[in-house]
Design an enzyme around this catalytic site. Structure first.
Site, PDB file in Angstrom:
ATOM      1  N   ASN A 182       2.817 -10.169 -13.066  1.00 61.25           N
ATOM      2  CA  ASN A 182       2.701  -8.714 -13.009  1.00 61.25           C
ATOM      3  C   ASN A 182       4.123  -8.186 -12.817  1.00 61.25           C
ATOM      4  OD1 ASN A 182       2.141  -6.059 -12.519  1.00 61.25           O
ATOM      5  ND2 ASN A 182       0.668  -6.436 -10.875  1.00 61.25           N
ATOM      6  N   LYS A 219       5.556 -10.061  -9.617  1.00 62.66           N
ATOM      7  CA  LYS A 219       4.570 -10.707  -8.757  1.00 62.66           C
ATOM      8  C   LYS A 219       3.991 -11.864  -9.567  1.00 62.66           C
ATOM      9  CE  LYS A 219       0.811  -8.712  -6.110  1.00 62.66           C
ATOM     10  NZ  LYS A 219      -0.008  -7.510  -5.970  1.00 62.66           N
ATOM     11  N   ARG A 263      -0.260  -9.029 -16.843  1.00 59.09           N
ATOM     12  CA  ARG A 263      -0.925  -7.749 -16.637  1.00 59.09           C
ATOM     13  C   ARG A 263      -0.137  -6.683 -17.396  1.00 59.09           C
ATOM     14  NH1 ARG A 263      -0.941  -3.687 -11.564  1.00 59.09           N
ATOM     15  NH2 ARG A 263      -2.691  -2.454 -12.255  1.00 59.09           N
ATOM     16  N   HIS A 312      -6.786   0.187 -13.708  1.00 66.05           N
ATOM     17  CA  HIS A 312      -7.413  -0.707 -12.721  1.00 66.05           C
ATOM     18  C   HIS A 312      -8.672  -1.346 -13.305  1.00 66.05           C
ATOM     19  CE1 HIS A 312      -5.691   1.786  -9.092  1.00 66.05           C
ATOM     20  NE2 HIS A 312      -4.880   0.801  -9.412  1.00 66.05           N
ATOM     21  N   HIS A 340     -11.813   1.573  -5.868  1.00 69.94           N
ATOM     22  CA  HIS A 340     -10.618   0.735  -5.733  1.00 69.94           C
ATOM     23  C   HIS A 340      -9.562   1.575  -5.025  1.00 69.94           C
ATOM     24  CE1 HIS A 340      -7.534  -2.257  -7.271  1.00 69.94           C
ATOM     25  NE2 HIS A 340      -6.787  -1.237  -6.889  1.00 69.94           N
ATOM     26  N   ASN A 355      -2.693   1.195  -3.028  1.00 71.88           N
ATOM     27  CA  ASN A 355      -1.605   2.159  -3.150  1.00 71.88           C
ATOM     28  C   ASN A 355      -1.922   3.142  -4.248  1.00 71.88           C
ATOM     29  OD1 ASN A 355       0.789   2.653  -1.785  1.00 71.88           O
ATOM     30  ND2 ASN A 355       1.410   0.527  -2.115  1.00 71.88           N
ATOM     31  N   GLY A 356      -2.273   2.583  -5.413  1.00 77.61           N
ATOM     32  CA  GLY A 356      -2.918   3.377  -6.444  1.00 77.61           C
ATOM     33  C   GLY A 356      -4.403   3.373  -6.123  1.00 77.61           C
ATOM     34  N   PHE A 371      -1.163   3.472   4.420  1.00 81.89           N
ATOM     35  CA  PHE A 371      -2.340   3.987   5.118  1.00 81.89           C
ATOM     36  C   PHE A 371      -2.366   3.626   6.601  1.00 81.89           C
ATOM     37  CE2 PHE A 371      -6.480   5.772   5.265  1.00 81.89           C
ATOM     38  CZ  PHE A 371      -6.506   6.588   4.168  1.00 81.89           C
ATOM     39  N   GLY A 420      -6.573  -2.718  -0.879  1.00 82.60           N
ATOM     40  CA  GLY A 420      -5.999  -2.679   0.482  1.00 82.60           C
ATOM     41  C   GLY A 420      -6.702  -1.751   1.451  1.00 82.60           C
ATOM     42  N   GLY A 461      -9.606   0.057   0.871  1.00 79.99           N
ATOM     43  CA  GLY A 461     -11.059  -0.124   0.802  1.00 79.99           C
ATOM     44  C   GLY A 461     -11.534  -1.360   1.550  1.00 79.99           C
ATOM     45  N   ASN A 513      -9.914  -2.830   4.063  1.00 80.67           N
ATOM     46  CA  ASN A 513      -9.452  -2.919   5.460  1.00 80.67           C
ATOM     47  C   ASN A 513      -9.734  -1.715   6.345  1.00 80.67           C
ATOM     48  OD1 ASN A 513      -8.022  -5.546   5.457  1.00 80.67           O
ATOM     49  ND2 ASN A 513      -6.883  -4.552   3.809  1.00 80.67           N
ATOM     50  N   GLU A 542      -7.443  -9.497  -8.925  1.00 78.52           N
ATOM     51  CA  GLU A 542      -7.029  -9.230 -10.302  1.00 78.52           C
ATOM     52  C   GLU A 542      -6.376 -10.447 -10.939  1.00 78.52           C
ATOM     53  OE1 GLU A 542      -5.384  -5.564  -8.520  1.00 78.52           O
ATOM     54  OE2 GLU A 542      -5.645  -4.680 -10.501  1.00 78.52           O
TER      55      GLU A 542
HETATM   56  P1  ADP Z   1      -1.521  -2.064  -4.482  1.00 78.79           P
HETATM   57  O1  ADP Z   1      -2.074  -0.867  -5.193  1.00 78.79           O
HETATM   58  O2  ADP Z   1      -0.041  -1.972  -4.258  1.00 78.79           O
HETATM   59  O3  ADP Z   1      -2.007  -3.395  -5.017  1.00 78.79           O
HETATM   60  P2  ADP Z   1      -3.073  -2.731  -2.115  1.00 78.79           P
HETATM   61  O4  ADP Z   1      -4.396  -2.895  -2.722  1.00 78.79           O
HETATM   62  O5  ADP Z   1      -2.372  -3.920  -1.573  1.00 78.79           O
HETATM   63  O6  ADP Z   1      -2.100  -1.895  -3.026  1.00 78.79           O
HETATM   64  O7  ADP Z   1      -3.229  -1.663  -0.920  1.00 78.79           O
HETATM   65  C1  ADP Z   1      -2.147  -1.187  -0.206  1.00 78.79           C
HETATM   66  C2  ADP Z   1      -2.646  -0.177   0.821  1.00 78.79           C
HETATM   67  O8  ADP Z   1      -3.604  -0.814   1.673  1.00 78.79           O
HETATM   68  C3  ADP Z   1      -1.545   0.364   1.728  1.00 78.79           C
HETATM   69  O9  ADP Z   1      -1.610   1.781   1.798  1.00 78.79           O
HETATM   70  C4  ADP Z   1      -1.880  -0.254   3.067  1.00 78.79           C
HETATM   71  O10 ADP Z   1      -1.530   0.586   4.125  1.00 78.79           O
HETATM   72  C5  ADP Z   1      -3.379  -0.373   2.996  1.00 78.79           C
HETATM   73  N1  ADP Z   1      -3.858  -1.299   4.022  1.00 78.79           N
HETATM   74  C6  ADP Z   1      -3.620  -2.612   4.134  1.00 78.79           C
HETATM   75  N2  ADP Z   1      -4.162  -3.098   5.283  1.00 78.79           N
HETATM   76  C7  ADP Z   1      -4.743  -2.035   5.909  1.00 78.79           C
HETATM   77  C8  ADP Z   1      -5.454  -1.860   7.137  1.00 78.79           C
HETATM   78  N3  ADP Z   1      -5.682  -2.881   7.948  1.00 78.79           N
HETATM   79  N4  ADP Z   1      -5.901  -0.616   7.420  1.00 78.79           N
HETATM   80  C9  ADP Z   1      -5.670   0.415   6.602  1.00 78.79           C
HETATM   81  N5  ADP Z   1      -5.008   0.316   5.456  1.00 78.79           N
HETATM   82  C10 ADP Z   1      -4.542  -0.887   5.102  1.00 78.79           C
END
Ligand code: ADP
Length: 369
Positions: free
Chosen positions: A8, A15, A66, A155, A183, A186-187, A254, A301, A303, A305, A355
């Site tokens: 990616n 990545k 990707r 996505h 999903h 970040n995005g 987040f 990320g 969703g 967490n 992914e």
């Molecule tokens: P990308 O779109 O870069 O692949 P990810 O799916 O890794 O992104 O998600 C990144 C986001 O997930 C960030 O905003 C990060 O703060 C959030 N995140 C990761 N862990 C947690 C957590 N424990 N609580 C809230 N947000 C989280």
């Protein structure tokens, strides 16, 4: 051979993951950052050379790349040759932030690994068959067709993978399920999936439309953009980098936003509220679009967490059969899981996306292995 090297390539990063597409075992992974920046490697070729130097690639059947924008042309994983490279390049006009670095990564990888098939997997592919009513913007149709203006969605690899995993988890035939997939990384994007086919999604011609994201605005009145542009504001920079959570409160991560809310910060609270308001609007839209929904799934990320986001996104929807169980929602796990109560009419789930594995499987399939 079932190993695939998944790449990616972003503008300043690569990545990578070496994964066994059959067992899902990750044999190696990592991220090279600051490419072309002070203190970093000079270019993508040097970055890939370093990555490849550290890997045992003797079992690699394919390289899966990707690629963000497949336009109208690409909606299947595609074996890359010169014509495909050119076509990806031509799509750069529609995805100036993404396709050029994707292509740079492809070219560097093909030079470094000339004897392995390279496959492009497109982020737009899953949405290719969306109904025209969902993918058409209401503007002059000649201008739309001249400039290729329509909703593509992004996505897609994640939405497809996650909706497939949901069917497996529920032990149901995917063609009998109506799903909403959220999903949130970040995005961020949402999709409505009917019988395994995407029927709507929040991202559009570009990955800017729809939900509030880390640094991207999502939906905004186009009139506001005209107004800003007439007054000399760099709208591209504004919408892609100075908007979303970052624009509203200065933080795009987040975790930081949530910490600041806990400390009583009002800007962070408003950013969160706008984020949730937008998310709920689309959940409502897709409920109506689908008519009946069997599963609502959180992934990526945020969703996977953030239990507060999941609870707030679906608060007060008991009348629609949608309930989040607080105890289940508080569980932290890397496995697919229910957060709705036992026997609830709508399954609310957390399903981690993957992914890389999805790209690896598609790449293997594309080379007929
Ligand atoms: P990308 O779109 O870069 O692949 P990810 O799916 O890794 O992104 O998600 C990144 C986001 O997930 C960030 O905003 C990060 O703060 C959030 N995140 C990761 N862990 C947690 C957590 N424990 N609580 C809230 N947000 C989280």
């Amino acid at each position: 051979m079932t190993q695939v090297l998944v790449l990616n390539s972003g503008s300043s990063s690569v990545k990578y993951q070496l994964v066994d597409a059959e067992s899902a075992d990750v044999l190696a992974n990592g991220l090279v950052e600051r490419i072309g920046e002070p203190g970093g490697l000079p270019n993508h070729k040097a970055a890939l050379a370093q990555v490849l130097n550290d890997l045992d690639l003797s079992g690699v059947a394919a390289v899966g790349h990707r690629v963000v924008h497949g336009g109208e042309v690409f909606y299947k994983p595609t074996l890359i040759d010169e014509a495909v490279e050119t076509a990806i390049d031509e799509l750069s006009a529609l995805a100036p932030l993404h396709n050029p670095p994707n292509l740079t990564g492809i070219r560097a990888a093909m030079e470094e690994l000339p004897n392995v098939p390279h496959v492009a997997v497109f982020d737009t592919a899953f949405f290719h068959g969306m109904p025209k009513a969902a993918s058409t913007y209401a503007i002059d149709r000649d201008i739309a067709s001249q400039w290729g203006i329509r909703k593509f969605g992004f996505h897609g690899t994640s939405h497809e993978y996650v909706s497939g995993e949901v069917a497996k988890f529920l032990d149901r035939d995917p063609t009998r399920l109506n799903q909403i997939v959220l999903h949130l990384g970040n995005g961020a994007s949402a999709s409505a999936v009917r019988a395994g086919q995407a029927c709507d999604t929040t991202m559009g011609l570009t990955p800017l439309e729809g939900l509030v994201m880390g640094t991207r605005s999502g939906d905004i009145d186009p009139g506001a953009l005209l107004h800003l542009q007439r007054n000399g504001v760099d709208v591209d920079q504004l919408l892609n980098r100075q908007s979303g959570l970052k624009g509203l409160c200065g933080d795009n991560d987040f975790r930081q936003v949530v910490e600041r809310i806990d400390a009583g910060d009002q800007d962070a609270k408003l950013a969160y509220d706008v984020y949730i308001h937008r998310l709920r609007r689309y959940i409502g839209a897709y409920l109506v679009d689908l008519g009946r929904v069997d599963a609502i799934t959180f992934t990526a990320g945020v969703g996977e967490n953030s239990s507060p986001v999941r609870a707030d996104a679906l608060k007060g929807l008991e009348g629609f059969g949608i309930v989040v169980d607080p105890t289940r929602n508080a569980v932290r796990s890397r496995d697919p899981r229910y957060i709705s109560p036992e026997g609830a009419p709508v399954a609310v789930l957390v399903v981690p996306t993957n992914e890389e594995l999805a790209i690896a499987r598609k790449a293997l399939k594309a080379i007929g292995a």
